[in-house]
Design a protein around this motif. Structure first.
Motif, PDB file in Angstrom:
ATOM      1  N   UNK A  79      26.774 -44.837 -36.212  1.00 22.51           N
ATOM      2  CA  UNK A  79      25.900 -45.452 -35.707  1.00 22.51           C
ATOM      3  C   UNK A  79      24.535 -46.793 -35.545  1.00 22.51           C
ATOM      4  N   UNK A  80      23.421 -45.534 -36.888  1.00 21.27           N
ATOM      5  CA  UNK A  80      22.708 -46.641 -37.164  1.00 21.27           C
ATOM      6  C   UNK A  80      23.269 -48.330 -37.882  1.00 21.27           C
ATOM      7  N   UNK A  81      24.258 -47.780 -38.985  1.00 25.94           N
ATOM      8  CA  UNK A  81      24.499 -48.807 -39.729  1.00 25.94           C
ATOM      9  C   UNK A  81      25.612 -49.930 -39.189  1.00 25.94           C
ATOM     10  N   UNK A  82      26.603 -49.809 -38.253  1.00 28.18           N
ATOM     11  CA  UNK A  82      27.488 -50.730 -37.201  1.00 28.18           C
ATOM     12  C   UNK A  82      26.173 -51.095 -36.144  1.00 28.18           C
ATOM     13  N   UNK A  83      24.727 -50.780 -36.049  1.00 32.16           N
ATOM     14  CA  UNK A  83      23.965 -51.372 -35.385  1.00 32.16           C
ATOM     15  C   UNK A  83      23.471 -52.772 -36.275  1.00 32.16           C
ATOM     16  N   UNK A  84      22.919 -51.823 -37.402  1.00 37.85           N
ATOM     17  CA  UNK A  84      22.424 -53.166 -38.936  1.00 37.85           C
ATOM     18  C   UNK A  84      23.345 -54.141 -38.856  1.00 37.85           C
ATOM     19  N   UNK A 135      29.274 -53.330 -46.747  1.00 43.05           N
ATOM     20  CA  UNK A 135      29.809 -52.615 -47.749  1.00 43.05           C
ATOM     21  C   UNK A 135      29.649 -50.667 -47.427  1.00 43.05           C
ATOM     22  N   UNK A 136      28.193 -51.058 -46.927  1.00 43.60           N
ATOM     23  CA  UNK A 136      28.103 -49.513 -46.637  1.00 43.60           C
ATOM     24  C   UNK A 136      29.191 -49.578 -45.583  1.00 43.60           C
ATOM     25  N   UNK A 137      29.339 -50.090 -44.445  1.00 50.36           N
ATOM     26  CA  UNK A 137      30.306 -49.757 -43.555  1.00 50.36           C
ATOM     27  C   UNK A 137      31.513 -49.146 -43.978  1.00 50.36           C
ATOM     28  N   UNK A 138      32.177 -50.296 -44.856  1.00 50.25           N
ATOM     29  CA  UNK A 138      33.123 -50.064 -45.433  1.00 50.25           C
ATOM     30  C   UNK A 138      33.362 -48.768 -46.192  1.00 50.25           C
ATOM     31  N   UNK A 139      31.489 -48.382 -46.969  1.00 52.65           N
ATOM     32  CA  UNK A 139      31.851 -47.003 -47.750  1.00 52.65           C
ATOM     33  C   UNK A 139      32.486 -45.986 -46.745  1.00 52.65           C
ATOM     34  N   UNK A 140      31.191 -45.831 -45.467  1.00 50.39           N
ATOM     35  CA  UNK A 140      31.019 -45.506 -44.447  1.00 50.39           C
ATOM     36  C   UNK A 140      32.139 -44.891 -44.022  1.00 50.39           C
ATOM     37  N   UNK A 197      24.725 -40.296 -50.668  1.00 56.32           N
ATOM     38  CA  UNK A 197      24.390 -40.530 -52.618  1.00 56.32           C
ATOM     39  C   UNK A 197      24.507 -42.066 -52.859  1.00 56.32           C
ATOM     40  N   UNK A 198      25.958 -42.543 -51.937  1.00 58.55           N
ATOM     41  CA  UNK A 198      26.123 -43.927 -51.634  1.00 58.55           C
ATOM     42  C   UNK A 198      24.518 -45.144 -50.903  1.00 58.55           C
ATOM     43  N   UNK A 199      24.322 -44.511 -50.303  1.00 52.86           N
ATOM     44  CA  UNK A 199      22.856 -45.240 -49.905  1.00 52.86           C
ATOM     45  C   UNK A 199      22.272 -45.746 -50.765  1.00 52.86           C
ATOM     46  N   UNK A 200      21.869 -44.523 -51.628  1.00 51.27           N
ATOM     47  CA  UNK A 200      20.829 -44.199 -52.317  1.00 51.27           C
ATOM     48  C   UNK A 200      21.398 -45.521 -54.038  1.00 51.27           C
ATOM     49  N   UNK A 201      22.391 -45.583 -53.918  1.00 54.85           N
ATOM     50  CA  UNK A 201      23.050 -46.584 -55.207  1.00 54.85           C
ATOM     51  C   UNK A 201      23.455 -47.921 -54.364  1.00 54.85           C
ATOM     52  N   UNK A 202      23.531 -48.429 -53.200  1.00 56.17           N
ATOM     53  CA  UNK A 202      23.047 -49.527 -52.812  1.00 56.17           C
ATOM     54  C   UNK A 202      22.131 -49.704 -53.094  1.00 56.17           C
ATOM     55  N   UNK A 203      20.645 -48.432 -52.443  1.00 56.77           N
ATOM     56  CA  UNK A 203      19.634 -49.272 -52.170  1.00 56.77           C
ATOM     57  C   UNK A 203      18.920 -49.861 -53.859  1.00 56.77           C
ATOM     58  N   UNK A 204      19.303 -48.889 -54.796  1.00 59.15           N
ATOM     59  CA  UNK A 204      19.146 -49.328 -56.338  1.00 59.15           C
ATOM     60  C   UNK A 204      19.561 -50.541 -56.118  1.00 59.15           C
TER      61      UNK A 204
END
Ligand code: OFO
Length: 171
Positions: free
Chosen positions: A85-90, A136-141, A156-163
């Motif tokens: 829900x957090x990332x859908x809202x973002x 991209x985050x939504x697709x990964x989730x 793990x995936x969020x850390x990669x996207x964040x970097x």
């Protein structure tokens, strides 16, 4: 010469940017509380980015001889059902902000305000990048799915996207 109408619209956008900052700060805090430290770090970083966007407009208005107004900000939501829900809202929020930026560009063009149109192009590109990141985050989730054990993989995936987002923004 910048019009009063344009200054008022830019002042409204300062409020939108600071609200975005607080929204991501609130989401970061929820993630922290849930032990999702990588997602929290990503969103704390976004809080700072959005604050800097607000300040960019703030300084522009004053540079152009207007008066930047410190806005009152409504309280963002602070409870979320899930990280999904957090990332859908973002994502939905970024789509909304893109619409607001495009309205500002439209107004600048209508007013033949080439300086403000030029200034806003940075935001047009920034919104395109942000929508792409959150998409991209939504697709990964979606790929990882919903089970509680999947939170580890999401982190793990969020850390990669964040970097990656951090490297891109410092280039
Ligand atoms: Fe301000 O960059 Fe998105 O919302």
């Amino acid at each position: 010469m910048i019009s009063k109408k344009m200054i008022d619209a830019l002042n409204k956008q300062i409020e939108e940017e600071f609200y975005s900052a607080n929204l991501y700060l609130s989401m970061a805090s929820w993630c922290d509380k849930e032990g999702l430290s990588n997602s929290a770090a990503f969103l704390y970083n976004h809080f700072e980015e959005e604050s800097s966007h607000g300040m960019k407009i703030f300084h522009y208005i004053n540079e152009m001889g207007g008066h930047a107004i410190v806005p009152g900000i409504k309280q963002p939501p602070f409870e979320y059902k899930s990280i999904h829900q957090v990332f859908e809202d973002t994502y939905q929020h970024e789509v909304y902000i893109t619409e607001q930026i495009h309205k500002l560009v439209k107004l600048a063009i209508e007013e033949s305000d080439y300086a403000t149109n030029n200034f806003l192009q940075w935001f047009v590109e920034e919104q395109r990048e942000e929508e792409a990141t959150f998409q991209e985050i939504l697709s990964i989730l979606k790929l990882i799915g919903n089970g509680p054990t999947n939170l580890y993989f999401i982190e793990q995936e969020i850390a990669k996207i964040s970097a990656k987002a951090h490297t891109d923004s410092s280039e």
